[in-house]
Design an enzyme around this catalytic site. Structure first.
Site, PDB file in Angstrom:
ATOM      1  N   ASN A 109     -43.709   5.432 -10.582  1.00 38.71           N
ATOM      2  CA  ASN A 109     -44.659   4.426 -10.091  1.00 38.71           C
ATOM      3  C   ASN A 109     -44.025   3.735  -8.890  1.00 38.71           C
ATOM      4  O   ASN A 109     -42.840   3.909  -8.624  1.00 38.71           O
ATOM      5  CB  ASN A 109     -45.016   3.444 -11.219  1.00 38.71           C
ATOM      6  CG  ASN A 109     -43.788   2.702 -11.701  1.00 38.71           C
ATOM      7  OD1 ASN A 109     -43.188   1.930 -10.983  1.00 38.71           O
ATOM      8  ND2 ASN A 109     -43.389   2.972 -12.933  1.00 38.71           N
ATOM      9  N   LYS A 160     -50.199  -9.303 -25.062  1.00 36.41           N
ATOM     10  CA  LYS A 160     -48.969  -8.499 -24.973  1.00 36.41           C
ATOM     11  C   LYS A 160     -47.762  -9.320 -25.463  1.00 36.41           C
ATOM     12  O   LYS A 160     -46.903  -8.813 -26.185  1.00 36.41           O
ATOM     13  CB  LYS A 160     -48.772  -8.076 -23.505  1.00 36.41           C
ATOM     14  CG  LYS A 160     -47.601  -7.154 -23.256  1.00 36.41           C
ATOM     15  CD  LYS A 160     -47.618  -6.652 -21.802  1.00 36.41           C
ATOM     16  CE  LYS A 160     -46.369  -5.891 -21.447  1.00 36.41           C
ATOM     17  NZ  LYS A 160     -46.353  -5.392 -20.078  1.00 36.41           N
ATOM     18  N   LYS A 206     -45.595  -8.162 -28.753  1.00 38.31           N
ATOM     19  CA  LYS A 206     -44.226  -7.681 -28.566  1.00 38.31           C
ATOM     20  C   LYS A 206     -43.163  -8.726 -28.914  1.00 38.31           C
ATOM     21  O   LYS A 206     -41.986  -8.513 -28.679  1.00 38.31           O
ATOM     22  CB  LYS A 206     -44.034  -7.208 -27.122  1.00 38.31           C
ATOM     23  CG  LYS A 206     -44.976  -6.068 -26.758  1.00 38.31           C
ATOM     24  CD  LYS A 206     -44.632  -5.445 -25.438  1.00 38.31           C
ATOM     25  CE  LYS A 206     -45.624  -4.342 -25.122  1.00 38.31           C
ATOM     26  NZ  LYS A 206     -45.219  -3.533 -23.973  1.00 38.31           N
TER      27      LYS A 206
END
Ligand SMILES: Cc1cc2nc3c(=O)[nH]c(=O)nc-3n(C[C@H](O)[C@H](O)[C@H](O)COP(=O)(O)O)c2cc1C
Length: 411
Positions: free
Chosen positions: A217, A346, A350
């Site tokens: 990326n 998120k 996490k």
């Protein structure tokens, strides 16, 4: 909210140059400090004048250079240059610093203008010893370096390499960029991470599909590198685990280059127990090739190619599951829609303590650009925006992390 790094503007530095062969690099050091935005007064020892011209330095500085003749002279002495320079300075750098000057400083002598300036200043003093390896290893020099450190002078170890005297070994003056970085660490207005271990991840990962091709990326690593450098300025012991990037290796930081997500996973799990703060700003590939072709794939006879990918471990989630309650885990989220909602989800999933979310559709934020626009979201759900260069954003992110550390200490 913009976070301007005004502390780097127009800092007043006295650059002392002594009579070592590396004094010829004095003009380059002066230029590097000027380019970094510092105002610089140059002081030469008598010895230094044999190696570098005061005229060159005065011309580059755009102001006079101070020499030994200015010290006990009928014409200039009454201006008490050592006191004026000492009071003006926000930082004194001696580069190169000879064995002789080091010895005089440790003894607290004041016969040269530079020695007297160091004695009289309240500013931090940074010494860059540079000399022949045998001179450096001499017990007297070793002792003097130790004593200088005990007096709170920062003594930066010289580099290894080929020396002007023909020797190979330790004793080279570090590059001007290193001198500038050390200056920032000395001048940083906040030292709130002094002695704190910080682990930062940065950059992309490369997931090879054959020996010459990989999936990746556009992450440049700039945000993670800015976080690592800024934490180091603020006193932290920083380890930076980075995927492949084309950025210079930051000075002062333990650098751990990796390639794939699996490499990064192993490095982070191995190092996480030593870190109080873990900042995960790398753009890790979610998937890797199920198997890597041993030979370079040929295009002949294949109109289409189907790749079989398997999921990589979720490093942030794994660190979140393993971390102890006193460790702080900061994640980054690159989102293209519903920024705050997705990032918050998120963070909770996490077990992160803080999340920094950026909108990758904005042109002034995200991959490869020098600026960023982020929302810093706390566990309680409150958030604020930071806009600026990646270094400014890094400074702001660390302000929030610092507040969290303090709250934890007060608990
Ligand atoms: C050609 C030459 C090169 C020198 N290079 C160094 C050096 O790199 N480092 C050092 O500590 N001394 C070096 N010296 C010795 C210093 O010049 C000497 O100790 C001097 O007294 C230093 O004075 P100052 O620290 O006041 O400038 C060199 C001497 C000569 C003649």
């Amino acid at each position: 909210m913009a976070t301007m790094l005004t502390w780097k503007n127009k800092r007043r530095v006295v650059l002392g140059i002594t009579g070592g062969i590396a004094a010829y690099k004095g003009p380059e050091i002066l230029r590097a400090l000027q380019r970094a935005g510092c105002e610089v007064e140059v002081v030469l020892t008598e010895g230094a004048e044999s190696f570098v011209s005061p005229m060159v330095l005065s011309t580059l500085a755009g102001r006079r250079t101070w020499t030994q003749d200015d010290f006990l002279s009928q014409e200039k002495g009454w201006e008490i240059p050592h006191i004026n320079l000492a009071d003006w300075a926000e930082l004194v750098i001696i580069a190169p610093c000879t064995a002789e000057t080091l010895a005089r400083l440790v003894q607290g002598r004041g016969e040269s203008l530079l020695d007297a300036t160091v004695l009289a200043t309240k500013a931090p003093v940074l010494l860059f010893p540079a000399m022949n390896s045998h001179m450096l290893e001499h017990p007297a020099t070793v002792r003097n370096i130790k004593e200088a450190r005990a007096m709170s002078y920062t003594v930066v170890d010289p580099d290894e390499g080929s020396l002007a005297c023909g020797y190979e070994g330790k004793g080279r003056l570090p590059a001007p960029s290193v001198i500038v970085e050390e200056a920032w660490r000395a001048l940083s207005p906040r030292k709130d991470f002094a002695g704190v271990s910080v682990l930062v991840t940065a950059g992309p990962t490369w997931e090879f599909i054959d020996p010459v091709r990989f999936i990746s990326n556009p992450s440049s690593g700039k945000m993670g590198f800015a976080l690592a450098r800024t934490a180091w300025y603020r006193g932290a012991d920083v380890t930076l685990v980075s995927g492949p990037v084309s950025l210079p290796t930051p000075h002062g930081i333990t650098y751990c280059p990796v390639k794939s997500a699996m490499d990064m996973y192993k490095a982070v799990i191995e190092k996480m127990d030593f870190a109080k703060i873990i900042i995960k700003s790398a753009a890790v590939s979610d998937y890797r090739a199920a198997s890597i072709e041993m030979e370079k794939m040929k295009r002949e006879g294949k109109d289409t190619l189907t790749l079989n990918l398997v999921q990589n471990p979720d490093i942030a989630a794994e660190v979140g599951a393993r971390k102890s309650p006193d460790q702080i885990l900061v994640g980054f989220a690159a989102e293209s829609s519903h920024l705050v909602e997705h990032a918050k989800e998120k963070m909770l999933r996490k077990n992160l303590d803080l999340i920094v979310a950026n909108d990758i559709t904005a042109t002034d934020a995200g991959f490869a650009v020098d600026t960023n626009r982020v929302k810093i979201i706390k566990k309680a759900g409150d958030w604020h925006e930071l806009v600026g260069t990646k270094e400014e954003v890094a400074w702001g992110v660390l302000n929030t992390v610092s507040e969290m550390c303090q709250k934890e200490e007060n608990r």
